[in-house]
Write a protein that holds these residues in place. Structure first.
Motif, short mmCIF file in Angstrom:
data_model
loop_
_atom_site.label_atom_id
_atom_site.label_comp_id
_atom_site.label_asym_id
_atom_site.label_seq_id
_atom_site.Cartn_x
_atom_site.Cartn_y
_atom_site.Cartn_z
N VAL A 1 0.21 7.83 4.41
CA VAL A 1 0.09 7.27 5.76
C VAL A 1 1.21 6.27 6.04
CG1 VAL A 1 -1.40 5.92 7.30
CG2 VAL A 1 -2.41 7.64 5.80
N GLY A 2 1.56 5.45 5.04
CA GLY A 2 2.63 4.48 5.23
C GLY A 2 3.97 5.13 5.52
N VAL A 3 4.28 6.21 4.82
CA VAL A 3 5.54 6.93 5.08
C VAL A 3 5.50 7.60 6.44
CG1 VAL A 3 6.90 8.94 4.37
CG2 VAL A 3 6.19 7.25 2.67
N TRP A 4 4.37 8.21 6.79
CA TRP A 4 4.26 8.87 8.09
C TRP A 4 4.57 7.87 9.22
CZ3 TRP A 4 3.74 12.17 4.55
CH2 TRP A 4 3.32 13.50 4.74
N HIS A 5 4.20 6.60 9.04
CA HIS A 5 4.46 5.60 10.07
C HIS A 5 5.85 4.97 9.92
CE1 HIS A 5 4.18 1.74 12.24
NE2 HIS A 5 3.29 2.36 13.01
N ALA B 1 0.83 -1.21 0.00
CA ALA B 1 0.00 0.00 0.00
C ALA B 1 0.86 1.26 0.00
CB ALA B 1 -0.92 -0.01 1.23
N THR B 2 2.00 1.20 0.69
CA THR B 2 2.88 2.37 0.78
C THR B 2 3.74 2.53 -0.46
OG1 THR B 2 2.99 2.04 3.18
CG2 THR B 2 4.64 3.49 2.20
N GLY B 3 4.26 1.41 -0.97
CA GLY B 3 5.26 1.47 -2.02
C GLY B 3 4.74 1.89 -3.37
N GLY C 1 8.25 1.13 -4.26
CA GLY C 1 8.82 1.66 -3.03
C GLY C 1 10.28 2.06 -3.16
N THR C 2 10.71 3.00 -2.31
CA THR C 2 12.12 3.39 -2.20
C THR C 2 12.53 3.20 -0.74
OG1 THR C 2 11.39 5.71 -1.99
CG2 THR C 2 12.08 4.97 -4.16
N ILE C 3 12.53 4.27 0.04
CA ILE C 3 12.93 4.15 1.44
C ILE C 3 11.98 3.27 2.24
CG2 ILE C 3 11.69 6.20 2.25
CD1 ILE C 3 14.15 6.82 4.00
N THR C 4 10.73 3.15 1.78
CA THR C 4 9.76 2.31 2.50
C THR C 4 10.14 0.83 2.45
OG1 THR C 4 8.35 2.27 0.53
CG2 THR C 4 7.84 3.90 2.22
#
Length: 435
Positions: free
Chosen positions: A307-311, A33-35, A210-213
């Protein structure tokens, strides 16, 4: 908890390996979901619009590359009981400096990018709202902050599951709606490079998912409670589900690009604006309901990445600050256990980084044409992936990892290939800067 089955020997002790259970899948859903953000969907869409189904094979290889990277990250956390920040720190102080500078600059630029990307479809759906893009962007940042601030990992995972369900169903629905040419799609599995497609091919292989995630994946599996090597089978199943889901997104968007744009010789703008243009094309072809559904999927895609990056990146930043402050090293200092118990989610560095992601970047929303920031974001993203791939290659072939869990030939080949690919993409990003 999953049942235990079989046994392995690690440093002379017996470890019961837990059975992989579909019911426990979760961190993979979060990373998927984040990537996959709006930018990834646009890149795939444009590749489909330029080359039809010809580069489908590259998108699939890209998912395999990301599976290998995420598996290596998760294996490091489980096999060593140490976090990625701890692993990087063991390679020398240069890694701490690199990560510290990177995460501060990247977070400032990403915050504005993520909020704007979420706001674009909302402004198109509700044009009568005063303030338009800026209003929705600020609201997206504040709501994302609140969802992470007031929830622990278990609730966060449920939120991300809902968001990925929305975008999954909508993107697949639109792909089916445009009636894919299945024989042409299967032909796209053959590795062919059309004239002028090299950079698009490299971008599809290296840029989606994704990268940093990807480095945050290890923190999410620890937050799930998977903190030792007995969870390896479960982590690998979870990771494969993550990138199978990512693969479905990529293939669906390639189909949409091939059928709606390539066949009609239409071109889209680069960046998130291209998704708005696609919404207009869908409305002309299939009516307002399909177009509005697509915009909702666009919003869910951008907001889930936010939201995924914020977490996830806030967890990494909290680990970074704690190790700088207290000199912590691995599990002896409760590094992994603290993540698993959720204490790090309430720490001041975790919350400070969330605030950094949310409020300072809001000032960038008043720039009419933040072209330089968009370029900087692309270059910063390109610089992280070779760092991740090559340091994982180093860590997982050294005495820092128990011998039994070090890389084999396949893992080494995938990580080395990924590192080389990301270096090429990074150099290309720098060359494209308007010096």
């Amino acid at each position: 908890m999953a049942e235990s089955t079989g046994s392995v020997t690690q440093d002379g002790s017996k470890t019961q390996m837990r059975r992989a259970s579909w019911r426990q899948i979760g961190p993979g859903i979060v990373v998927a979901a984040t990537g996959v953000g709006a930018g990834d969907l646009v890149a795939t869409l444009i590749a489909g619009s330029k080359f039809g189904y010809t580069l489908l094979w590259a998108a699939i290889i890209g998912c395999l590359v990301k599976i290998s990277l995420a598996e290596a990250t998760g294996r490091w956390h489980l096999a060593t009981g140490r976090t990625m920040l701890d692993g990087w720190r063991s390679l020398g102080p240069w890694t701490t400096v690199y990560f510290g500078v990177y995460v501060v600059i990247w977070g400032f630029i990403y915050g504005a990018t993520a909020m704007s990307s979420t706001a674009l479809p909302l402004a198109a759906l509700f044009p009568e709202v005063p303030g338009g893009l800026k209003t929705f962007a600020i609201a997206a940042g504040v709501i994302g902050l609140a969802l992470v601030w007031f929830n622990r990992y278990a609730q966060f995972e449920k939120i991300m599951t809902v968001l990925i369900g929305i975008k999954f169903l909508i993107v697949v629905y639109v792909a089916i709606r445009v009636a894919p040419d299945l024989p042409a799609a299967f032909a796209g599995l053959a590795p062919i490079l059309p004239d002028g497609s090299l950079l698009y091919t490299l971008g599809l292989i290296g840029g989606v998912g994704g990268t940093i995630t990807m480095a945050a994946y290890g923190y999410w599996i620890n937050s799930k409670g998977w903190t030792d090597i007995s969870w390896l089978k479960m982590m690998r199943l979870d990771n494969r589900v993550a990138y199978l889901t990512t693969g479905v997104f990529v293939v669906a968007m390639l189909i949409i690009g091939a059928e709606l744009l390539y066949a009609s010789h239409l071109a889209l703008a680069s960046g998130d604006q291209g998704l708005l243009e696609l919404g207009g094309i869908l409305e002309q072809r299939f009516g307002p309901i399909t177009a509005k559904l697509f915009l909702i999927g666009f919003c869910a895609t951008s907001f889930s990445a936010l939201v995924g990056v914020w977490h996830g990146v806030s967890l990494m930043f909290a680990d970074f600050v704690e190790r700088i402050q207290r000199g912590r090293k691995g599990v002896q200092e409760n590094g992994v256990a603290e993540v698993a118990q959720g204490r790090r989610e309430k720490s001041w560095p975790f919350r400070a980084y969330m605030l950094w992601l949310t409020f300072p970047p809001m000032g960038l929303l008043w720039l009419d044409q933040p072209f330089g920031l968009v370029l900087a974001y692309g270059v910063l993203g390109a610089f992280f992936m070779p760092f991740l791939a090559l340091t994982l290659l180093w860590l997982l072939n050294s005495s820092r990892t128990p011998r039994e869990w070090r890389n084999g030939l396949v893992s080494n080949g995938m990580l080395a290939g990924a590192g080389l690919l990301f270096l090429v993409l990074c150099v290309q990003q720098v060359r494209e800067l308007p010096w």
